[in-house]
Write an enzyme that holds these catalytic residues in place. Structure first.
Site, PDB file in Angstrom:
ATOM      1  N   CYS A  23      -8.181  27.351  59.817  1.00 46.09           N
ATOM      2  CA  CYS A  23      -8.933  28.319  58.888  1.00 46.09           C
ATOM      3  C   CYS A  23      -8.294  28.647  57.762  1.00 46.09           C
ATOM      4  O   CYS A  23      -7.370  27.662  57.430  1.00 46.09           O
ATOM      5  CB  CYS A  23      -8.651  29.885  59.621  1.00 46.09           C
ATOM      6  SG  CYS A  23      -9.302  29.768  61.489  1.00 46.09           S
ATOM      7  N   GLY A  50     -12.251  25.600  57.147  1.00 50.06           N
ATOM      8  CA  GLY A  50     -13.127  26.360  58.364  1.00 50.06           C
ATOM      9  C   GLY A  50     -14.587  26.377  57.935  1.00 50.06           C
ATOM     10  O   GLY A  50     -14.937  26.998  56.685  1.00 50.06           O
ATOM     11  N   ASN A 124      -4.581  32.412  59.984  1.00 51.99           N
ATOM     12  CA  ASN A 124      -4.723  30.706  59.941  1.00 51.99           C
ATOM     13  C   ASN A 124      -3.534  30.152  60.919  1.00 51.99           C
ATOM     14  O   ASN A 124      -2.688  30.623  60.765  1.00 51.99           O
ATOM     15  CB  ASN A 124      -4.810  30.466  58.540  1.00 51.99           C
ATOM     16  CG  ASN A 124      -4.512  28.912  58.645  1.00 51.99           C
ATOM     17  OD1 ASN A 124      -3.800  28.292  57.595  1.00 51.99           O
ATOM     18  ND2 ASN A 124      -5.091  28.069  59.539  1.00 51.99           N
ATOM     19  N   GLY A 125      -4.105  29.447  61.926  1.00 45.11           N
ATOM     20  CA  GLY A 125      -2.802  28.849  62.872  1.00 45.11           C
ATOM     21  C   GLY A 125      -3.226  29.297  64.099  1.00 45.11           C
ATOM     22  O   GLY A 125      -4.429  29.192  64.525  1.00 45.11           O
ATOM     23  N   TYR A 271      -4.450  15.029  55.069  1.00 50.98           N
ATOM     24  CA  TYR A 271      -5.907  15.282  55.366  1.00 50.98           C
ATOM     25  C   TYR A 271      -6.276  16.772  54.954  1.00 50.98           C
ATOM     26  O   TYR A 271      -7.430  16.932  54.267  1.00 50.98           O
ATOM     27  CB  TYR A 271      -6.297  14.845  56.620  1.00 50.98           C
ATOM     28  CG  TYR A 271      -7.847  15.271  57.230  1.00 50.98           C
ATOM     29  CD1 TYR A 271      -8.713  14.513  56.614  1.00 50.98           C
ATOM     30  CD2 TYR A 271      -8.024  16.251  57.820  1.00 50.98           C
ATOM     31  CE1 TYR A 271      -9.967  14.821  56.973  1.00 50.98           C
ATOM     32  CE2 TYR A 271      -9.467  16.540  58.349  1.00 50.98           C
ATOM     33  CZ  TYR A 271     -10.269  15.862  57.730  1.00 50.98           C
ATOM     34  OH  TYR A 271     -11.712  16.212  58.126  1.00 50.98           O
TER      35      TYR A 271
END
Ligand code: SF4
Length: 487
Positions: A23, A50, A124-125, A271
């Site tokens: 995210c 995301g 996020n995670g 990436y």
């Protein structure tokens, strides 16, 4: 494939998808600004993190409003929606699902009423101790027990955190957070708001990036520095691993809920992060170019042209060309939008496979010995199709160079690679993978060299998907990740 929401066809390309990040999060405290617009543009800069759902929560100082839906930021929000989101502070979220299905009720920010008002939260995670946290939630508030589904408004780990935060009666949220945050395990960058205050927290390992920025009249927190740039905020510093920040009319307060034990995600450099983002003081673009230079030294080959797999392979291809002296060229054209269609593809279209995403420039590659630089190989299907497509377009030789080591292990900290059984690298040597792809040669950058390119010591990085050494205890198998879904 049609998603459970019945609208978004994420897997239009049947061949493969790259690693999917968990995210992107954003937060802003700027009473004199249009915070919904700032958040919208912040999310726009974080769209790559995301693409399944997007959401914004704003507060007027007295009332929180949340708007979220499945789709890209530009599909979820329009002028009218943004205009209706009036506030002094806000948070935003772009989501991929790593825990919890890709359905509307798992979109974020999550919202919950507490005895002190509302709480909207974005994450996020990926948490690795959801069983333990769930038990704690039941202890804190026995009413949470029956029925389970009613108390958890979604199946993702983020809702669990929101539920925990709202289970401490009338205690101020700042104090509550200092009790909850030390109990969370795994990777988490959180942004959350109550009616008056913007909060941000980062796990003690700092697995995912989170930065703090300053506007002329306020503050911003975001997953990446690129999101600060796009809203005109200046970079102040990273939110420290183990730090908890609160921002309101009184200014910024910082507390530490755990000692910092940095283990930043190495794959962010390869990436995940945007090339125009800076992590730990190092530009992601510069790191990727350096990776390409090292790759050229580690895996030289005689060739006529270096081409990238767009877009994430581009900086490393530039570096490879520079160090090898082989000319750089663009041999593939990418359609950036095709994987995000609302129309389910027919069988004929699906059979086109990789061509939906990439189309070769025949006049550039015909008759040439090519070096193709890509960021990673997950299942190998994309690269196999790519090599075949380049040969069909007339390439004389195809030498594949990869700017990360073989991906051997799954990620439990917010990246959806695949299960170990789906990965191509475990159990196969480089030569066998090369044969399987149909390439003339294959070279991966070594783990030490990749680490060196980040300018960070190995001890400060998570490299688990490459070496299997997980810096945070992981659940046995996938069981914990699926646990919340099973109910
Ligand atoms: S396992 Fe890999 S992708 Fe996951 S946090 Fe560690 S380095 Fe990043």
């Amino acid at each position: 494939m049609l998603r459970p929401d019945g609208r978004l066809s994420l897997d239009l390309d049947p061949i493969d998808h790259g690693p999917k990040d968990a995210c992107g999060v954003f937060g802003v405290f700027a009473p004199s600004e249009d915070v919904a617009q700032l958040t919208y543009y912040g999310l726009f800069a974080l769209q790559h993190r995301g693409q399944e759902s997007a959401g914004i929560a704003v507060s007027t100082g007295e009332r929180i409003t949340v708007f979220k839906d499945m789709g890209l930021v530009s599909q979820v929000f329009d002028e009218a929606t943004l205009t209706s989101l009036r506030g002094r502070l806000g948070i935003g979220h772009t989501r991929y699902s790593t825990t919890g299905a890709s359905v509307w009720h798992n979109a974020q920010p999550t919202f919950r009423a507490t005895r002190n008002g509302g709480l909207a939260l974005a994450h996020n995670g990926n948490l690795t101790n959801t069983h333990e946290l769930e038990s704690w939630l039941r202890e804190l508030d026995p009413d949470q027990r029956v029925p389970e589904k009613k108390t958890m408004d979604s199946t993702n780990d983020t809702s669990l955190v929101t539920a925990l935060m709202s289970s401490f009666g009338t205690e101020p949220i700042e104090q509550v957070a200092m009790k909850v945050l030390p109990r969370l395990r795994g990777a988490f960058c959180l942004t959350f708001i109550n009616e008056t205050t913007l909060f941000a927290a980062r796990d003690p390992q700092g697995v995912r990036p989170l930065v703090l920025g300053r506007l002329a009249t306020g503050w911003v927190v975001a997953s990446e520095t690129a999101a600060l740039d796009i809203v005109g905020a200046s970079f102040i510093r990273e939110v420290e691993p183990g730090e908890f920040i609160a921002i309101d009319e009184a200014g910024l307060r910082s507390q530490r809920f755990a000692e910092a034990r940095p283990k930043g995600c190495l794959f962010e450099y390869v990436y995940l992060a945007r090339p125009d983002t800076t992590i730990a003081g190092r530009s992601v673009h510069a790191t990727r170019v350096e990776i390409g230079r090292i790759l050229a030294r580690e895996h030289p080959v005689e060739a006529d042209l270096v081409i990238p797999t767009p877009d994430s392979g581009t900086p490393s291809a530039v570096g490879y060309a520079e160090a090898s002296g082989i000319p750089f060229g663009l041999g593939l054209v990418k359609n950036a939008y095709v994987g995000r269609t609302f129309i389910q593809p027919s069988q004929t279209i699906r059979q086109l496979g990789i061509r939906l995403k990439l189309n070769p420039l025949k006049e550039v590659i015909a008759g040439k010995r090519l070096v193709v630089v890509d960021d990673s190989i997950v299942r190998g299907n994309t690269q196999r199709a790519l090599v075949r497509m380049l040969r069909e377009a007339g390439a004389k030789q195809v030498h594949v160079r990869i700017s990360s080591p073989p991906v051997e292990w799954p990620c439990f900290y917010g990246i959806d690679f695949a299960t170990r059984a789906e990965l191509i690298a475990p159990g196969l040597g480089v030569d066998e993978i090369c044969r399987s792809l149909g390439a003339d040669s294959l070279g991966y950058i070594s783990l030490d060299a990749l680490t060196e390119a980040t300018h960070r010591p190995a001890a400060e990085l998570c490299r688990a998907c490459f070496d299997g050494r997980y810096p945070i205890a992981v659940p046995k198998g996938q069981a914990e990740l699926l646990h919340l879904e099973e109910k």
